[in-house]
Design an enzyme around this catalytic site. Structure first.
Site, short mmCIF file in Angstrom:
data_model
loop_
_atom_site.label_atom_id
_atom_site.label_comp_id
_atom_site.label_asym_id
_atom_site.label_seq_id
_atom_site.Cartn_x
_atom_site.Cartn_y
_atom_site.Cartn_z
N LYS A 13 0.85 -1.19 0.00
CA LYS A 13 0.00 0.00 0.00
C LYS A 13 0.89 1.24 0.00
O LYS A 13 1.92 1.27 0.70
CB LYS A 13 -0.87 -0.04 1.26
CG LYS A 13 -1.85 1.13 1.39
CD LYS A 13 -2.70 0.95 2.65
CE LYS A 13 -3.72 2.05 2.82
NZ LYS A 13 -4.54 1.86 4.04
N SER B 111 -9.53 1.76 3.45
CA SER B 111 -8.77 2.55 2.52
C SER B 111 -7.79 1.75 1.68
O SER B 111 -7.30 2.23 0.66
CB SER B 111 -8.00 3.62 3.30
OG SER B 111 -7.06 3.00 4.15
N SER C 286 -9.27 -0.67 7.61
CA SER C 286 -8.82 -0.52 6.23
C SER C 286 -8.19 -1.75 5.60
O SER C 286 -7.95 -1.77 4.40
CB SER C 286 -7.83 0.64 6.11
OG SER C 286 -8.57 1.83 6.08
N1 GLN Z 1 -12.75 3.71 7.13
C1 GLN Z 1 -11.96 4.10 8.25
C2 GLN Z 1 -11.61 5.57 8.15
O1 GLN Z 1 -11.96 6.13 7.18
C3 GLN Z 1 -10.75 3.23 8.34
C4 GLN Z 1 -9.49 3.80 7.83
C5 GLN Z 1 -8.28 2.95 8.09
O2 GLN Z 1 -8.35 1.89 8.71
N2 GLN Z 1 -7.13 3.46 7.65
O3 GLN Z 1 -11.02 6.14 9.01
#
Ligand code: GLN
Length: 479
Positions: A77, A152, A176
């Site tokens: 990532k 994400s 994420s």
């Molecule tokens: N969807 C969550 C957020 O927007 C998770 C993000 C993550 O785990 N980096 O914060």
């Protein structure tokens, strides 16, 4: 044509000489080229991967010892630093920024002879649940290209889903890794907070962030964790506790004590099919002689607000370093004051979602609101941790859905950020409590999309988590 089943099987094929690293890298490069429309990769390190494969093939011919991940093709990532390669966090503010060092996790993969094939698309600074917030454009779900891959770490999930690499790394601050794994039908493991070093991971919310893995096989996840976990002088939040052998088989006939929170299955946002399948799974475990019990958890509706108060507060501080002074996007306006210079750089460099979070974070930390939001959220976090300790004093594992509904269509939730935030209801729990959690791709919805189940254990108990996951994967064999 290579088809990845497991790293163990791949290493056997490499060992027997039926396949070479070069052939495998060529296979993945051609898969990536045939699927560019999915937009999973931000950058592909084609020539470098070819060179490394050739060097590894030569190493094997010379009879030298081969690493545990010899020739394993991995995507990372684009929030994870890899020396000499650009790292963007899918943000314009890091345009053209090159990593000065490699993340400890990456160093450890490379030390075991892995091949890093490229950097993967994601939501900007890992903030989002749909991969609609990347300056490099959205990533498509390969199971249905009109739907989001989740976020994400959407690129990391799709790369494994579509066979563009064997396994991938993501980061998980509030789901994420697990949520996109659920949406794409792959395994997503978030280890305990402090199990894998975050040195070289671009910070979003430092008391939550953790590197995780996407795989199609539990043993692959166990092996990657094995290689990356453990003490690191560069990250004082990493546990010094010994890293067990995560590939150990569970004792024969082991019976688990499994809990679930009644409120998670009764929540109005939960899709009825996901509810039915999760209940069925719990019943199956009970039928097999495991103890399955319902508990109450009256904080369920408070966990998303708590998560967003605390993570935006931490993000507003972490992201204050992007000012365009030493690196990153810099305005070419002349004769402006320092404040105007910051304003110009940050206004142009950050996208909407990141700005929203920085503003929210500054608000909850501001004098006058600090106690009402930040302090209050910290208290709720303490209650969640206490509850978690109480659960794991009596149970081995906690099961709940990963996401309340399957992958949605592009644009469906982007108008209302609160609606998007609420989709994190089942994933943020593990980050608030610092415990390990995994999403297992067990089910298929009647709309054709995959969805998963989430399993959690107590902090640093990844071994039983992986063992129980293996049992569940066997209970629901994939077609
Ligand atoms: N969807 C969550 C957020 O927007 C998770 C993000 C993550 O785990 N980096 O914060």
């Amino acid at each position: 044509m290579y088809r990845h089943r497991s790293i163990a099987q791949f290493l056997q094929e490499i060992g027997s000489g039926s396949i070479t690293c070069t052939e495998v890298v060529e296979h993945y490069l051609s898969q990536i080229a045939a699927n560019t429309h999915l937009n999973a990769f931000i950058e592909v390190y084609a020539s470098e991967a070819r060179e490394r494969a050739a060097a590894l093939d030569a190493k094997k011919r010379s009879g030298s010892a081969m690493g545990k991940l010899f020739g394993v093709v991995i995507g990372i990532k684009d929030v994870i630093c890899y020396k000499g390669h650009t790292v963007t966090a899918a943000s314009a503010i890091l345009n053209n920024f090159t990593s000065l060092y490699s993340a400890t996790a990456v160093e450890r993969l490379l030390a075991e002879d892995a091949i890093i094939i490229g950097s993967l698309n994601c939501d900007e600074f890992a903030m989002g649940s749909s991969n609609e917030h990347s300056v490099y454009g959205r990533v498509l779900n390969a199971a249905d290209e009109s739907r989001v891959p989740g976020g994400s770490s959407g690129g990391s999930a799709v790369a494994v889903q579509a066979g563009l690499c064997m396994v991938s790394l993501g980061s998980d601050t509030g789901g994420s890794v697990r949520q996109p794994a659920d949406y794409c039908g792959v395994i997503g493991l978030k280890p305990s907070y402090g199990r894998i070093s975050r040195y070289g991971l671009i910070a979003y919310a430092s008391s939550f962030d953790q590197i995780g893995v996407f795989t199609t096989d539990i043993d692959d996840a166990a092996l990657l964790l094995q290689v990356m976990a453990g003490e690191d002088g560069y990250d004082s939040t990493v546990s010094t506790s010994t890293v067990p052998d995560y590939q150990q088989e569970e004792p024969d006939g082991k019976k688990y004590r499994v809990a679930y929170f009644r409120e998670t299955l009764e929540h109005p946002s939960l899709d009825t099919e996901i509810r039915t399948q999760t209940e069925q799974l719990l019943q199956n475990l009970a039928d097999q002689g495991h103890t399955v019990e319902a508990l109450t958890f009256d904080l369920l509706d408070h966990i998303v607000p708590t998560y967003y108060v605390l993570t935006t507060a931490e993000a507003s501080s972490n992201l204050s370093r992007y000012d365009g002074v030493k690196y990153g996007h810099r305005t070419n306006q002349k004769d402006i004051h320092l404040t105007q210079f910051y304003e110009a750089n940050r206004s142009a460099g950050f996208g909407r979602e990141v700005k929203r979070r920085i503003m929210l974070g500054n608000f909850v930390l501001s004098t006058g609101y600090y106690d009402a939001y930040f302090t209050q959220a910290q208290k709720v976090r303490r209650l969640i941790i206490n509850k978690t300790d109480a659960v794991f004093a009596s149970y081995d594992a906690l099961i709940m859905p990963t996401v309340p509904f399957p992958a949605f269509k592009f644009g469906e939730k982007s108008k209302d950020p609160v609606e998007m935030f609420l989709a994190d209801i089942y994933t943020v729990y593990a980050n608030l409590a610092g415990i390990p959690a995994i999403s297992l791709p067990l089910f298929r919805h009647s709309n054709g999309m995959p969805f998963g189940t989430q399993v959690m254990t107590s902090r640093f108990n990844e071994l039983p988590l992986l063992q129980l996951s293996k049992l569940l994967m066997k209970l629901y064999p994939r077609s």
